[in-house]
Design an enzyme around this catalytic site. Structure first.
Site, PDB file in Angstrom:
ATOM      1  N   ASP A 115       0.562  -1.257   0.066  1.00 18.24           N
ATOM      2  CA  ASP A 115      -0.364   0.087  -0.075  1.00 18.24           C
ATOM      3  C   ASP A 115       0.816   1.329   0.224  1.00 18.24           C
ATOM      4  O   ASP A 115       1.867   1.441   0.723  1.00 18.24           O
ATOM      5  CB  ASP A 115      -0.865  -0.349   1.255  1.00 18.24           C
ATOM      6  CG  ASP A 115      -1.864   1.065   1.318  1.00 18.24           C
ATOM      7  OD1 ASP A 115      -1.764   1.988   2.332  1.00 18.24           O
ATOM      8  OD2 ASP A 115      -2.537   1.310   1.124  1.00 18.24           O
ATOM      9  N   GLU A 125       0.856  -0.966  -4.705  1.00 16.32           N
ATOM     10  CA  GLU A 125       0.129   0.347  -5.804  1.00 16.32           C
ATOM     11  C   GLU A 125       0.487   1.605  -5.669  1.00 16.32           C
ATOM     12  O   GLU A 125       0.990   2.300  -4.654  1.00 16.32           O
ATOM     13  CB  GLU A 125      -1.027  -0.007  -3.902  1.00 16.32           C
ATOM     14  CG  GLU A 125      -2.284   1.659  -4.391  1.00 16.32           C
ATOM     15  CD  GLU A 125      -2.637   2.453  -3.076  1.00 16.32           C
ATOM     16  OE1 GLU A 125      -1.481   2.221  -2.042  1.00 16.32           O
ATOM     17  OE2 GLU A 125      -3.762   3.215  -3.155  1.00 16.32           O
TER      18      GLU A 125
END
Lengths: 569, 270, 399
Positions: A208, A250
């Protein structure tokens, strides 16, 4: 003890169908109103039936839950509301038994301010090892070129901490201080965490906010070379000790900026294709294929062992960070006329409400998702056409409980409805009485069945996950036509012609397929043979919002007699 | 237990309670007497209401049946007489704007009129049979009618508030008033406040206090609107004054019959 | 049904009763004198029957045959009541052609009147429409909305479709009277009628005749805020009623004889001030009426308007395609009753003002006004498929 990988093919992610879900939102087994691992365990059959091959779990670690679990207070445990570590292991084994891989989050850019590391860093003297786990400064002038990401809630990337008597850096919420990757201990801890989960048998990690790992003054603090080095280090550790694992990056950047995250095949295996997603919606609304063909033309080639991750919606808002000002205005006027639907510059609505609950549009977009080059990622609930609740704050409009049946609480939990972590969707159009898994399983014409059949169809052909894509540019721009082609190991080709009508009216199209002269298109869903391709333009007519997948079979050796009648099907 | 039952069924309203200081025994006796009396009173009230409720239900059911029969008959008659076609002919080509045919509307109206009649009869029957000392402050039927009227008033007020708000918005924008949106909001709330005051007054709630409060609120809104109109239309007024002055000077300068010399460069929309 | 052949107006011996019926609207005495003088100069008195609402002038024109027309509410256009009256009078007096003159007919000279009348009397033309020579900044509502719409949808070449002065044949009058009857029967006698549309639908012949300059005598009474909704609303209603005709009719583009003389317009100070006020009105409307517009216009138009509101008045240009879409979307919203029709047309006014400002800017930079208006009309024709497709499938999920 290190578990072996459950996937046998190192490139398993190229053929995967990823299903994104939050444990909290899926199924509740103990009646406390919050979904948990035993509940998810009980629903694995449903996921297997759907055809999903990889389950992506949003963060389920101990957390004060001020950012829905992305603010982590302990990397190596499970949040007690969702169950125990043992529950997770049971779920993991069950998933592997059903030939499904599991992907979890590795949120290494920041932790919660309740994490023991941060609590220690606050109290530690400046310059000490504990202190340097995070990024501190005496002024908030440093790194001033970096953007603020959560524009709706944060005014600055620095926050003053009274205990530490210094500013700490956070790219996201102020309660999520960024870890300091210039400090070697941070990387050690990250690798320890990673090994903990990979040893348990987890197949994939989603990194992330990977673009923001390292900060340097005078830069935008995104995609810095040092960040790539950090990721490469992680990848090297994985490659050295584990087999058939996956890192999914991401990075909400333009395709050219995402390319470095693949490295030379030595960084991340997969990355989300963020810019494509809003352009699909724009192309649909404007009834023009240009936004899509344009962004795909700007997408660079990636290393052979890498893969794009494609998605229509996810747990965040539909981000409009990577479109122009005018395009953003258009998207807002077209898709989020009510200002309540907007957050952080994006649109927080689910797939079905965005498309006005029109079944044909939903099917059309899903066909694009399943036939574009990359691995499709389905968001939980979109396979039944769930709605959203824009009156919930932040991005929670798309994180409501999964609707299993028309019983109390949509079958998600047997608790008192007031205890649910979020209320279920109850309006007449998208409410759980109308939209739920049980009803759609019993209805052969439902969206769920359609999605299941399309996923099954996609799995029959490797070309979708592994092949190339070439756009045909017909004169009628309302038609999106492209060829997917895969060269198999024996030299033969698997070729599929995909034609999609982006318009709400029927359209004729004339395709130039002269280089495929002699091939016989066979429609894939019904196995219906279409007229053989000739040198002349191939004319097709498409109904509103319809799409055709035609497998181009090589010219058969035909008998000398020229009477060619199509067999009655 | 039998004692109590016997006491309850005794119709002896003249039984008075015993004096208080007649000793412990009599206190308990007084209490039990009081209890008996109140239980008796409540039960007799309930029993006396029962016929009323029954009458209400019977009236409603009967008249609903009558309504059904009447509506079926009406439908037959109107269909046979080709009522819809005749109406269409007499109205000319403008057509019937609603989705239900006139016949269906009339039939429905007849049915619901009978049901309403049944309700009214039932309520007044209930009223008539409910003849005890503990009377309602006002008779039930007129108050129900008021509630219905108040509901209609509320709906009408809401609809007209919205309509007026938009009319004012568009009108003010076309007159180039600065505070167009403010004016439209003001008008909307003015009408809503007025409606609220009328509804409460109709239901006889609050009385003078409510009237006074609404009066003050009303006056405040009107004053604010007047200020807004005054301030916002300064430009408008000055422009219209200027154009008046120009126009009158033009008129005095040239005679109407003589055509203007040279190309006319002023903007005429028609 | 063919009309009886009538000898040329100049021939003296015409049978009594047949001939031309002239219907005059109510006027003040001075223009009435002027009109009667022109009429007398144009036609011999025995061929002409004049019907007017005013009392006949005392003894000034003894040779004229004058009858009283039924009273009608005065209006600057010809209304439904006028057409019904015209046909009834024609039937009563067995006239073969009718000349209807509105209140501003004192500006028509006798040559113009003769052209209009002889067209319907002697030739097979059913509808004779005047072609006014207006200054470049006059008749803008007609140039912006009325002319392009009637040309695109009904393929009519008529530059001034709004009925103010007309020459009608008997059968044209009959057709107009029957459609006007609908309005008079339902108490809407003041509705303007669109004779050009009726003529195109019935397949009658229409032609236009130059009548020289025209001055609208009631200029002060014509307020844009009331007249534009009234006229545009009437046209929208007429288009709605004739939908079955114009949706199937695929005509070839009509040829226009070039009449205007190109004049170079230099921007004057006055024009700049007017433009500035119109742009201001548009901007004010953009901030206040956005919710209303977003119910009617699709996202791409709204985005274009947003960009337009940021441009300053000197460079203010509205593209023709945007204006076409706006008019078509308002027409659709009128038909679908998306919002109250009065509100809808009121919300159109600021957009019309924006078009006017843009038009003046374009013409001030050297473009001939007529050629710009022709371009606008051509754009309406080109985008007709948009209107038809949205008419038949009104979906809100569109570009």
């Amino acid at each position: 003890m290190k578990k072996l990988a459950s996937a046998t093919d190192p490139l398993w992610y190229k053929d995967a169908i990823i299903y994104e879900l939050h444990v909290r939102a899926f199924a509740d087994s103990n009646g406390d109103g919050i979904g948990d691992f035993p509940g998810l365990f009980s629903r694995l059959d449903y996921l297997q039936n759907l055809g999903v091959t990889c389950i992506w779990l949003l963060p389920f670690f101990p957390s004060p839950l001020r950012d829905d679990g992305y603010d982590i207070a302990n990397y190596v445990d499970v949040n007690p509301s969702y169950g125990t570590l043992n529950d997770f292991k049971l779920f993991l084994d069950a998933a592997h038994q059903r030939n499904m891989q599991v992907m979890i989050e590795l949120v290494i850019n920041h932790t919660s301010d309740q994490h023991p590391w941060f609590k220690a860093a606050r109290l530690a003297p400046p310059g000490s090892a504990a202190r340097d786990m995070y990024v501190w400064s005496n002024t908030d002038r440093l790194y001033k070129d970096a953007d603020i990401i959560f524009t709706d809630t944060e005014k600055s990337n620095w926050t003053w901490d009274d205990t530490a008597k210094a500013y700490y850096w956070h790219r996201f919420f102020s309660h999520q201080p960024d870890l300091n990757f210039d400090h070697p201990a941070v990387m050690e801890e990250v690798l320890k965490t990673m090994r903990f989960w990979l040893d348990m048998g987890v197949d994939a990690l989603r990194m992330d906010a990977i673009a923001y790992l390292v900060e340097r003054d005078g830069t935008s603090c995104e995609n810095l070379p040092e960040t790539h080095l950090a990721v490469k280090r992680i990848r090297a550790a994985i490659d050295a000790e584990y087999a058939n694992r996956l890192i999914l990056a991401e990075a909400n950047e333009s395709p050219a900026d995402v390319l470095p995250y693949f490295g030379k095949g030595d960084e991340c295996h997969m990355a989300f294709h963020f810019p494509l997603m809003p352009r699909i919606y724009m192309a649909l609304r404007q009834e023009d294929s240009l936004p899509i063909t344009d962004i795909m033309a700007q997408t660079p080639a990636i290393p052979d062992n890498c893969q794009w991750g494609l998605f229509l919606r996810n747990h965040d808002e539909l981000t409009l960070a990577l479109v122009t000002e005018d395009e953003r205005d258009y998207m807002h006027i077209a898709y989020s006329n009510d200002p309540r639907m907007r957050v952080n510059g994006g649109i927080r609505r689910r797939l079905a409400p965005l498309l006005d609950n029109n079944r044909r549009r939903i099917e059309l977009l899903n066909s694009l998702l399943l036939s574009f080059p990359g691995t499709p990622i389905l968001y939980y609930g979109d396979e039944i056409g769930m709605g959203d609740n824009i009156y919930l704050g932040d991005r929670n409009s798309v994180r409501t409980p999964m609707q299993w049946n028309s019983d109390r609480n949509a079958g998600f939990s047997r608790c008192d409805p007031a205890r649910l972590y979020f209320p279920v969707i109850m309006d007449p159009v998208y409410g759980y009485q109308a939209i739920n898994v049980e009803a759609q399983l019993s209805d052969q014409s439902s969206l769920l069945h359609w999605t299941r059949n399309m996923i099954a169809l996609r799995k029959l052909f490797q070309v979708f996950g592994r092949g190339t894509q070439h756009f045909l540019k017909p004169a009628n721009r309302k038609i999106l036509a492209y060829l997917r082609d895969l060269e198999r190991s024996d030299g033969s080709h698997e070729t599929v012609l995909c034609v999609a009508n982006l318009s709400r009216f029927a359209q004729p199209v004339s395709l130039d397929l002269a280089d495929r002269n002699g091939a016989e298109p066979v429609e894939m869903l019904g196995y219906v043979p279409f007229p053989i391709i000739t040198e002349a333009p191939y004319v097709l007519t498409l109904a509103p919002y319809s799409f055709l997948w035609l497998e181009l079979q090589p010219p058969r050796a035909r008998p000398e007699s020229s009477s060619s009648t199509l067999p009655a099907s | 237990m039998q004692n109590i039952l016997a006491t309850m069924l005794q119709t002896d309203p003249y039984k008075t309670s015993q004096p208080l200081y007649a000793g412990n025994n009599s206190i308990w006796r007084t209490m039990s007497d009081a209890l008996h009396e109140s239980i008796y009173r409540v039960l007799s009230l309930l029993i006396s209401i029962l016929p009323g409720i029954l009458a209400f239900l019977v009236a409603l059911a009967l008249l609903s049946l009558v309504g059904l029969a009447l509506s079926a008959l009406l439908r037959r008659v109107l269909a046979a007489a080709k009522f819809d076609d005749r109406l269409a002919h007499s109205r000319g080509n403008s057509g019937w704007a609603l989705s239900t045919s006139p016949t269906a509307l009339i039939v429905r109206a007849a049915f619901w009129a009978c049901v309403l009649l049944g309700l009214i009869i039932g309520v007044s029957a209930f009223d008539a049979s409910y003849a005890t000392a503990a009377a309602l402050p006002s008779s039930l039927l007129p108050y129900l009618a008021r509630v219905v009227g108040a509901a209609f008033l509320l709906i009408a007020g809401n609809l007209s508030a919205r309509f007026l708000a938009r009319s004012v918005l568009i009108g003010a924008v076309n007159m180039q008033l600065q505070y167009a949106r403010f004016l439209s909001l003001g008008i909307k709330w003015l009408v809503l406040v007025l409606t609220g005051a009328m509804v409460l007054d109709h239901l006889q709630i609050g009385g003078n206090v409510v009237a006074l409060a609404f009066g003050i609120l009303f006056g405040g809104i009107v004053l604010t609107l007047a200020l807004a109109v005054g301030l916002g239309s300064r430009d408008l007024v000055s422009r219209s004054l200027e154009s008046h002055a120009e126009h009158s000077s033009e008129q005095s300068a040239k005679s109407p019959a003589v055509p203007t010399t040279g190309p006319d460069e002023s903007i005429h929309h028609f | 049904m063919t009309e009886d052949p009538i000898p040329a107006i100049a021939a003296p011996s015409a049978p009594p009763g047949a001939g031309l019926l002239v219907l005059l609207a109510a006027m003040t005495p001075e223009p009435l004198e002027h009109v009667l003088a022109s009429l007398t100069a144009a036609f011999p008195a025995e061929d002409m029957l004049i019907a007017m609402q005013n009392a006949p002038p005392a003894d000034s024109y003894p040779s004229l045959r004058i009858v009283t027309a039924p009273a009608a509410n005065p209006s600057w256009t010809l209304t439904a009541a006028d057409f019904v009256n015209a046909y009834q009078l024609a039937e009563m007096n067995d006239s073969s052609a009718i000349l209807m003159l509105g209140p501003s007919s004192s500006s028509l000279d006798s040559a113009a009147l003769r052209d209009l009348a002889s067209a319907v009397l002697t030739t097979s033309i059913d509808l004779a429409v005047p072609f006014y020579e207006l200054p470049p900044r006059a008749g803008l509502v007609n140039s912006a909305i009325l002319y392009p719409l009637t040309r695109a949808l009904f393929a009519s070449p008529v530059r001034f479709p709004l009925a103010v002065h007309l020459g009608l044949s008997r059968r044209m009058a009959q057709s107009l009277a029957s459609s006007a009857h609908r309005f008079t029967a339902s108490n809407q006698a003041e509705m303007p009628i669109w004779p050009v549309n009726e003529a195109m639908m019935a397949g009658f012949t229409v032609d236009q005749f130059e009548v020289g300059p025209h001055v609208q005598s009631q200029q002060t009474g014509l307020d844009l805020k009331t007249i534009l909704p009234q006229v545009t609303g009437a046209l929208f209603a007429d288009i709605d009623a004739k939908a079955a005709f114009w949706q199937r009719f695929r005509p070839s583009p009509p040829t226009r004889h070039a009449v205007s003389k190109p004049t170079l317009q230099t921007p004057t100070v006055d024009a700049a001030a007017e433009i500035a006020s119109m742009v201001y009105a548009f901007r004010l409307a953009y901030t206040n009426l956005q919710e209303v517009w977003s119910l009617v216009l699709p996202p791409s138009s709204l985005l274009a308007l947003k960009r337009l509101s940021a441009i300053d008045s000197a460079a203010f240009r509205m593209s023709d395609s945007l204006w076409v879409r706006i008019v078509y979307d308002f027409l659709l919203a009128y038909r679908l009753r998306t919002i109250n029709r009065g509100h809808l047309l009121g919300a159109l006014i600021p957009l019309y003002l924006a078009w006017v400002a843009s038009h003046i800017n374009i013409t001030a930079s050297g473009t001939d006004p007529e050629s710009h208006i022709e371009a606008v009309a051509a754009a309406f024709e080109a985008d007709k498929t948009y209107l038809v497709s949205r008419w038949r499938w009104p979906d809100r999920f569109n570009p």
